[in-house]
Design a protein around this motif. Structure first.
Motif, PDB file in Angstrom:
ATOM      1  N   LEU A   1      46.913  51.278  58.848  1.00 45.23           N
ATOM      2  CA  LEU A   1      47.158  52.707  58.996  1.00 45.23           C
ATOM      3  C   LEU A   1      48.639  52.970  59.250  1.00 45.23           C
ATOM      4  N   ASP A   2      49.211  53.879  58.470  1.00 47.01           N
ATOM      5  CA  ASP A   2      50.591  54.309  58.680  1.00 47.01           C
ATOM      6  C   ASP A   2      50.646  55.566  59.532  1.00 47.01           C
ATOM      7  N   ARG A   3      49.908  56.589  59.107  1.00 51.09           N
ATOM      8  CA  ARG A   3      49.898  57.831  59.875  1.00 51.09           C
ATOM      9  C   ARG A   3      48.747  58.711  59.437  1.00 51.09           C
ATOM     10  N   GLN A   4      48.388  59.642  60.315  1.00 52.10           N
ATOM     11  CA  GLN A   4      47.367  60.636  60.030  1.00 52.10           C
ATOM     12  C   GLN A   4      47.878  61.983  60.532  1.00 52.10           C
ATOM     13  N   PHE A   5      47.651  63.024  59.726  1.00 48.50           N
ATOM     14  CA  PHE A   5      48.116  64.349  60.143  1.00 48.50           C
ATOM     15  C   PHE A   5      47.249  65.440  59.546  1.00 48.50           C
TER      16      PHE A   5
ATOM     17  N   THR B   1      45.226  60.983  55.647  1.00 48.28           N
ATOM     18  CA  THR B   1      45.376  59.627  56.173  1.00 48.28           C
ATOM     19  C   THR B   1      46.198  58.810  55.180  1.00 48.28           C
ATOM     20  N   VAL B   2      47.241  58.190  55.679  1.00 45.64           N
ATOM     21  CA  VAL B   2      48.106  57.333  54.847  1.00 45.64           C
ATOM     22  C   VAL B   2      48.007  55.916  55.372  1.00 45.64           C
ATOM     23  N   ALA B   3      47.579  54.995  54.502  1.00 44.79           N
ATOM     24  CA  ALA B   3      47.467  53.592  54.867  1.00 44.79           C
ATOM     25  C   ALA B   3      48.239  52.751  53.866  1.00 44.79           C
TER      26      ALA B   3
END
Length: 204
Positions: free
Chosen positions: A176-180, A199-201
Motif C-alpha cells: 500500500l502506498d496511500r489511500q484518500f 487506493t494506490v498500491a
C-alpha cells in the motif's frame, strides 16, 4: 470484470448495463457542468503511464488517460462502445489472446468501480489474473464508491472501503502506498453519490 459477475440486483454483463452507463454519462446536466473534470484531473495527476483498465466499462477512464492504455471488460456491448469511441479495449477472452497480454507490459493497473461488484475472493481472483502483466514497481489503483454511491447501484455486492480494498491488496502481495477520499473529505460520502475511495498500491 469476470464473466461470472452476477449481482442480486441485476447483472453487469448485458446490454441493459451498458445502456445505463451511457445514459448516466450522457445526462445533459453532467455535460453542461463538465462534472468529469475533477475525476479526469485525479486520474491524470497519478501519472500512471501505460495502463490496463480492468472493468473499463464504456471507457470513461481510458478517455481520461488520453488513450494511454488498454481496457478489458466482460461486457461485450461496453467494449463495442469503447471501440466506437476510438479506444483500445477487449473482452476478457480476447485480451488474453492479444499482444498486450505479456508479462510486465503495463506500468499500472486501474480497477475503477470494479471491486464493489463482486465478493472478496472473486475480486482477488480477478485482480490476480492481471497482475502478471504489471511490471515490477508498477502501481495498482482501485477506486470504489462511498456510502451514497454504493447504495445507488443495485448491482453492487460488497461495500469496499479503505480497509476492505487495503486487505485485498496486501493479500495479493501488493504494498500500500496511500489511500484518500476524492473529491471531498471522507464524511461527504454519506450524502454525495460521487465521492470515492482511492487506493494506490505497488507491485514489488
Amino acid at each position: 470484470m469476470s464473466e461470472s459477475v452476477k449481482a442480486s440486483g441485476g447483472t453487469t454483463d448485458g446490454v441493459d448495463y451498458t445502456d445505463r452507463l451511457q445514459r448516466l454519462s450522457d445526462a445533459g446536466w453532467k455535460r453542461a457542468l463538465n462534472v468529469q473534470a475533477p475525476y479526469r484531473w485525479n486520474i491524470r495527476r497519478l501519472d500512471l503511464g501505460f495502463t490496463l483498465d480492468v472493468g473499463c466499462g464504456i471507457g470513461r477512464n481510458l478517455a481520461h488517460l488520453d488513450g494511454n492504455g488498454v481496457g478489458v471488460d466482460h461486457n461485450a456491448t461496453s467494449i463495442t462502445a469503447c471501440r466506437a469511441a476510438g479506444l483500445t479495449a477487449f473482452t476478457i477472452e480476447d485480451f488474453f489472446k492479444s499482444e498486450y497480454a505479456t508479462p510486465g507490459r503495463f506500468d499500472a493497473i486501474l480497477g475503477a468501480h470494479l471491486i464493489e461488484h463482486v465478493e472478496e475472493e472473486q475480486a482477488k481472483e480477478i485482480i490476480s489474473s492481471y497482475l502478471p502483466f504489471l511490471r515490477s514497481g508498477g502501481r495498482a489503483v482501485f477506486i470504489t464508491p462511498q456510502e451514497r454511491g454504493y447504495a445507488s447501484d443495485a448491482t453492487h455486492v460488497r461495500f469496499s472501503g479503505f480497509d476492505e480494498v487495503g486487505k485485498i491488496c496486501t493479500d495479493l502481495g501488493l504494498t500500500l502506498d496511500r489511500q484518500f477520499s476524492f473529491p471531498f473529505p471522507r464524511p461527504t460520502g454519506k450524502v454525495f453519490t460521487y465521492n470515492e475511495f482511492v487506493t494506490v498500491a505497488r507491485k514489488p
